[in-house]
Design a protein around this motif. Sequence first.
Motif, PDB file in Angstrom:
ATOM      1  N   LYS A  12      -7.992 -12.863  11.850  1.00 41.98           N
ATOM      2  CA  LYS A  12      -7.769 -12.846  10.427  1.00 41.98           C
ATOM      3  C   LYS A  12      -6.358 -11.945  10.284  1.00 41.98           C
ATOM      4  O   LYS A  12      -5.790 -11.994   9.070  1.00 41.98           O
ATOM      5  N   LEU A  13      -5.954 -11.507  11.488  1.00 43.01           N
ATOM      6  CA  LEU A  13      -4.744 -10.392  11.479  1.00 43.01           C
ATOM      7  C   LEU A  13      -3.578 -11.345  10.680  1.00 43.01           C
ATOM      8  O   LEU A  13      -2.865 -10.625   9.846  1.00 43.01           O
ATOM      9  N   ASP A  14      -3.204 -12.445  11.222  1.00 43.02           N
ATOM     10  CA  ASP A  14      -2.171 -12.889  10.553  1.00 43.02           C
ATOM     11  C   ASP A  14      -2.136 -13.609   9.309  1.00 43.02           C
ATOM     12  O   ASP A  14      -1.232 -12.972   8.583  1.00 43.02           O
ATOM     13  N   GLU A  15      -3.096 -13.666   8.899  1.00 37.40           N
ATOM     14  CA  GLU A  15      -3.342 -14.148   7.135  1.00 37.40           C
ATOM     15  C   GLU A  15      -3.125 -12.630   6.427  1.00 37.40           C
ATOM     16  O   GLU A  15      -2.542 -12.712   5.458  1.00 37.40           O
ATOM     17  N   VAL A  16      -3.886 -11.575   6.960  1.00 36.74           N
ATOM     18  CA  VAL A  16      -3.551 -10.188   6.206  1.00 36.74           C
ATOM     19  C   VAL A  16      -2.330  -9.815   6.247  1.00 36.74           C
ATOM     20  O   VAL A  16      -1.644  -9.361   5.357  1.00 36.74           O
ATOM     21  N   LYS A  17      -1.472 -10.045   7.340  1.00 36.86           N
ATOM     22  CA  LYS A  17      -0.291  -9.683   7.523  1.00 36.86           C
ATOM     23  C   LYS A  17       0.887 -10.347   6.487  1.00 36.86           C
ATOM     24  O   LYS A  17       1.556  -9.709   5.932  1.00 36.86           O
ATOM     25  N   GLU A  18       0.399 -11.750   6.411  1.00 34.39           N
ATOM     26  CA  GLU A  18       1.508 -12.426   5.532  1.00 34.39           C
ATOM     27  C   GLU A  18       1.080 -12.065   3.997  1.00 34.39           C
ATOM     28  O   GLU A  18       1.985 -12.110   3.147  1.00 34.39           O
ATOM     29  N   ALA A  19      -0.254 -11.590   3.604  1.00 35.08           N
ATOM     30  CA  ALA A  19      -0.760 -11.338   2.526  1.00 35.08           C
ATOM     31  C   ALA A  19      -0.099 -10.096   2.139  1.00 35.08           C
ATOM     32  O   ALA A  19       0.406 -10.014   0.891  1.00 35.08           O
ATOM     33  N   LEU A  20       0.092  -9.142   3.156  1.00 32.55           N
ATOM     34  CA  LEU A  20       0.962  -7.886   2.750  1.00 32.55           C
ATOM     35  C   LEU A  20       2.283  -8.049   2.423  1.00 32.55           C
ATOM     36  O   LEU A  20       2.993  -7.233   1.707  1.00 32.55           O
ATOM     37  N   GLN A  21       3.010  -8.958   3.129  1.00 33.49           N
ATOM     38  CA  GLN A  21       4.232  -9.158   2.976  1.00 33.49           C
ATOM     39  C   GLN A  21       4.657  -9.569   1.784  1.00 33.49           C
ATOM     40  O   GLN A  21       5.681  -9.435   0.996  1.00 33.49           O
ATOM     41  N   GLU A  22       3.851 -10.691   1.152  1.00 32.72           N
ATOM     42  CA  GLU A  22       3.731 -11.097  -0.169  1.00 32.72           C
ATOM     43  C   GLU A  22       3.710 -10.154  -1.490  1.00 32.72           C
ATOM     44  O   GLU A  22       4.429 -10.218  -2.350  1.00 32.72           O
ATOM     45  N   VAL A  23       2.951  -9.145  -1.045  1.00 38.12           N
ATOM     46  CA  VAL A  23       2.808  -7.901  -2.002  1.00 38.12           C
ATOM     47  C   VAL A  23       4.048  -7.339  -1.908  1.00 38.12           C
ATOM     48  O   VAL A  23       4.325  -6.411  -2.913  1.00 38.12           O
ATOM     49  N   GLY A  24       4.804  -7.166  -0.720  1.00 32.82           N
ATOM     50  CA  GLY A  24       6.047  -6.427  -0.804  1.00 32.82           C
ATOM     51  C   GLY A  24       6.151  -5.226   0.369  1.00 32.82           C
ATOM     52  O   GLY A  24       7.000  -4.461   0.321  1.00 32.82           O
ATOM     53  N   LEU A  25       5.058  -5.152   1.115  1.00 24.45           N
ATOM     54  CA  LEU A  25       4.969  -4.236   2.125  1.00 24.45           C
ATOM     55  C   LEU A  25       5.624  -4.658   3.502  1.00 24.45           C
ATOM     56  O   LEU A  25       5.420  -5.813   3.862  1.00 24.45           O
ATOM     57  N   GLN A  26       6.387  -3.685   3.832  1.00 27.15           N
ATOM     58  CA  GLN A  26       7.352  -3.966   5.232  1.00 27.15           C
ATOM     59  C   GLN A  26       6.651  -3.769   6.275  1.00 27.15           C
ATOM     60  O   GLN A  26       6.670  -4.389   7.546  1.00 27.15           O
ATOM     61  N   GLY A  27       6.014  -2.483   6.546  1.00 27.81           N
ATOM     62  CA  GLY A  27       5.625  -1.956   7.636  1.00 27.81           C
ATOM     63  C   GLY A  27       4.148  -1.828   7.759  1.00 27.81           C
ATOM     64  O   GLY A  27       3.532  -1.030   6.961  1.00 27.81           O
ATOM     65  N   ILE A  28       3.686  -2.122   8.898  1.00 26.53           N
ATOM     66  CA  ILE A  28       2.077  -2.058   9.144  1.00 26.53           C
ATOM     67  C   ILE A  28       1.691  -1.648  10.736  1.00 26.53           C
ATOM     68  O   ILE A  28       2.822  -1.803  11.338  1.00 26.53           O
ATOM     69  N   THR A  29       0.850  -0.876  11.011  1.00 24.74           N
ATOM     70  CA  THR A  29       0.366  -0.654  12.270  1.00 24.74           C
ATOM     71  C   THR A  29      -0.835  -1.147  12.586  1.00 24.74           C
ATOM     72  O   THR A  29      -1.690  -0.952  11.779  1.00 24.74           O
ATOM     73  N   VAL A  30      -0.915  -2.016  13.729  1.00 30.06           N
ATOM     74  CA  VAL A  30      -2.042  -2.481  14.237  1.00 30.06           C
ATOM     75  C   VAL A  30      -2.738  -1.892  15.609  1.00 30.06           C
ATOM     76  O   VAL A  30      -1.580  -2.035  16.427  1.00 30.06           O
ATOM     77  N   THR A  31      -3.995  -1.998  15.495  1.00 32.55           N
ATOM     78  CA  THR A  31      -4.457  -1.312  16.765  1.00 32.55           C
ATOM     79  C   THR A  31      -5.726  -2.125  17.240  1.00 32.55           C
ATOM     80  O   THR A  31      -6.356  -2.612  16.231  1.00 32.55           O
ATOM     81  N   GLU A  32      -5.680  -2.510  18.442  1.00 28.36           N
ATOM     82  CA  GLU A  32      -6.903  -3.286  18.784  1.00 28.36           C
ATOM     83  C   GLU A  32      -8.230  -2.402  18.948  1.00 28.36           C
ATOM     84  O   GLU A  32      -7.924  -1.210  19.396  1.00 28.36           O
ATOM     85  N   ALA A  33      -9.233  -2.648  18.408  1.00 26.93           N
ATOM     86  CA  ALA A  33     -10.398  -1.729  18.285  1.00 26.93           C
ATOM     87  C   ALA A  33     -11.694  -2.354  18.754  1.00 26.93           C
ATOM     88  O   ALA A  33     -11.875  -3.822  18.725  1.00 26.93           O
ATOM     89  N   LYS A  34     -12.988  -1.609  18.981  1.00 26.07           N
ATOM     90  CA  LYS A  34     -14.302  -2.583  19.252  1.00 26.07           C
ATOM     91  C   LYS A  34     -15.200  -1.382  18.347  1.00 26.07           C
ATOM     92  O   LYS A  34     -14.925  -0.326  18.455  1.00 26.07           O
ATOM     93  N   GLY A  35     -15.915  -2.108  17.867  1.00 26.80           N
ATOM     94  CA  GLY A  35     -17.057  -1.563  16.832  1.00 26.80           C
ATOM     95  C   GLY A  35     -18.245  -2.344  16.670  1.00 26.80           C
ATOM     96  O   GLY A  35     -18.158  -3.399  16.828  1.00 26.80           O
ATOM     97  N   PHE A  36     -18.972  -1.731  15.835  1.00 23.32           N
ATOM     98  CA  PHE A  36     -20.249  -2.468  15.329  1.00 23.32           C
ATOM     99  C   PHE A  36     -20.911  -1.899  13.919  1.00 23.32           C
ATOM    100  O   PHE A  36     -20.587  -0.647  14.091  1.00 23.32           O
ATOM    101  N   GLY A  37     -21.223  -2.657  13.208  1.00 21.63           N
ATOM    102  CA  GLY A  37     -21.883  -2.002  11.972  1.00 21.63           C
ATOM    103  C   GLY A  37     -23.066  -2.600  11.820  1.00 21.63           C
ATOM    104  O   GLY A  37     -24.156  -2.672  12.759  1.00 21.63           O
ATOM    105  N   VAL A  77      -5.406  -7.614   1.142  1.00 24.53           N
ATOM    106  CA  VAL A  77      -6.424  -7.452   2.614  1.00 24.53           C
ATOM    107  C   VAL A  77      -7.856  -8.067   2.264  1.00 24.53           C
ATOM    108  O   VAL A  77      -8.191  -8.853   3.228  1.00 24.53           O
ATOM    109  N   ARG A  78      -8.239  -7.658   1.167  1.00 22.92           N
ATOM    110  CA  ARG A  78      -9.729  -8.171   1.052  1.00 22.92           C
ATOM    111  C   ARG A  78      -9.746  -9.611   1.072  1.00 22.92           C
ATOM    112  O   ARG A  78     -10.516 -10.261   1.633  1.00 22.92           O
ATOM    113  N   ASP A  79      -8.746 -10.216   0.393  1.00 23.06           N
ATOM    114  CA  ASP A  79      -8.819 -11.629   0.121  1.00 23.06           C
ATOM    115  C   ASP A  79      -8.489 -12.523   1.365  1.00 23.06           C
ATOM    116  O   ASP A  79      -9.142 -13.401   1.611  1.00 23.06           O
ATOM    117  N   ALA A  80      -7.469 -11.884   2.132  1.00 18.46           N
ATOM    118  CA  ALA A  80      -7.144 -12.459   3.173  1.00 18.46           C
ATOM    119  C   ALA A  80      -8.059 -12.294   4.370  1.00 18.46           C
ATOM    120  O   ALA A  80      -8.290 -13.258   5.231  1.00 18.46           O
TER     121      ALA A  80
END
Length: 112
Positions: A12-37, A77-80
């Motif tokens: 879902k990363l590409d969709e989130v990135k595009e959604a944030l760019q549409e809102v007008g945000l330019q910079g994001i930091t992305v980290t690979e993670a592992k976890g569980f809930g 982010v939530r929608d994307a």
Amino acid sequence: MKKIEAIIKPFKLDEVKEALQEVGLQGITVTEAKGFGRQKGHTELYRGAEYVVDFLPKVKVEIVLNDDLVEKAVEAVRDAAQTGRIGDGKIFVSNIEEAIRIRTGETGEDAV
């Protein structure tokens, strides 16, 4: 200023990135993670042996932004990122006391 941390499914990363760019945000930091809930991982079969994969691959997206953009960014982010299935992730919003751009020395909202 606020910091948004979103833990999402990697595909879902590409969709989130595009959604944030549409809102007008330019910079994001992305980290690979592992976890569980609530998922608590899953079992896989490898060469006839069954084993438990309890840490699932995730992506952590971090954004620091002005207060007036927080609602739009969280909604984007939530929608994307939403698939409607368990393991879609979480969004955390926290306060940022100070931001400093290293290159120019700008501080506060100017640094964002």
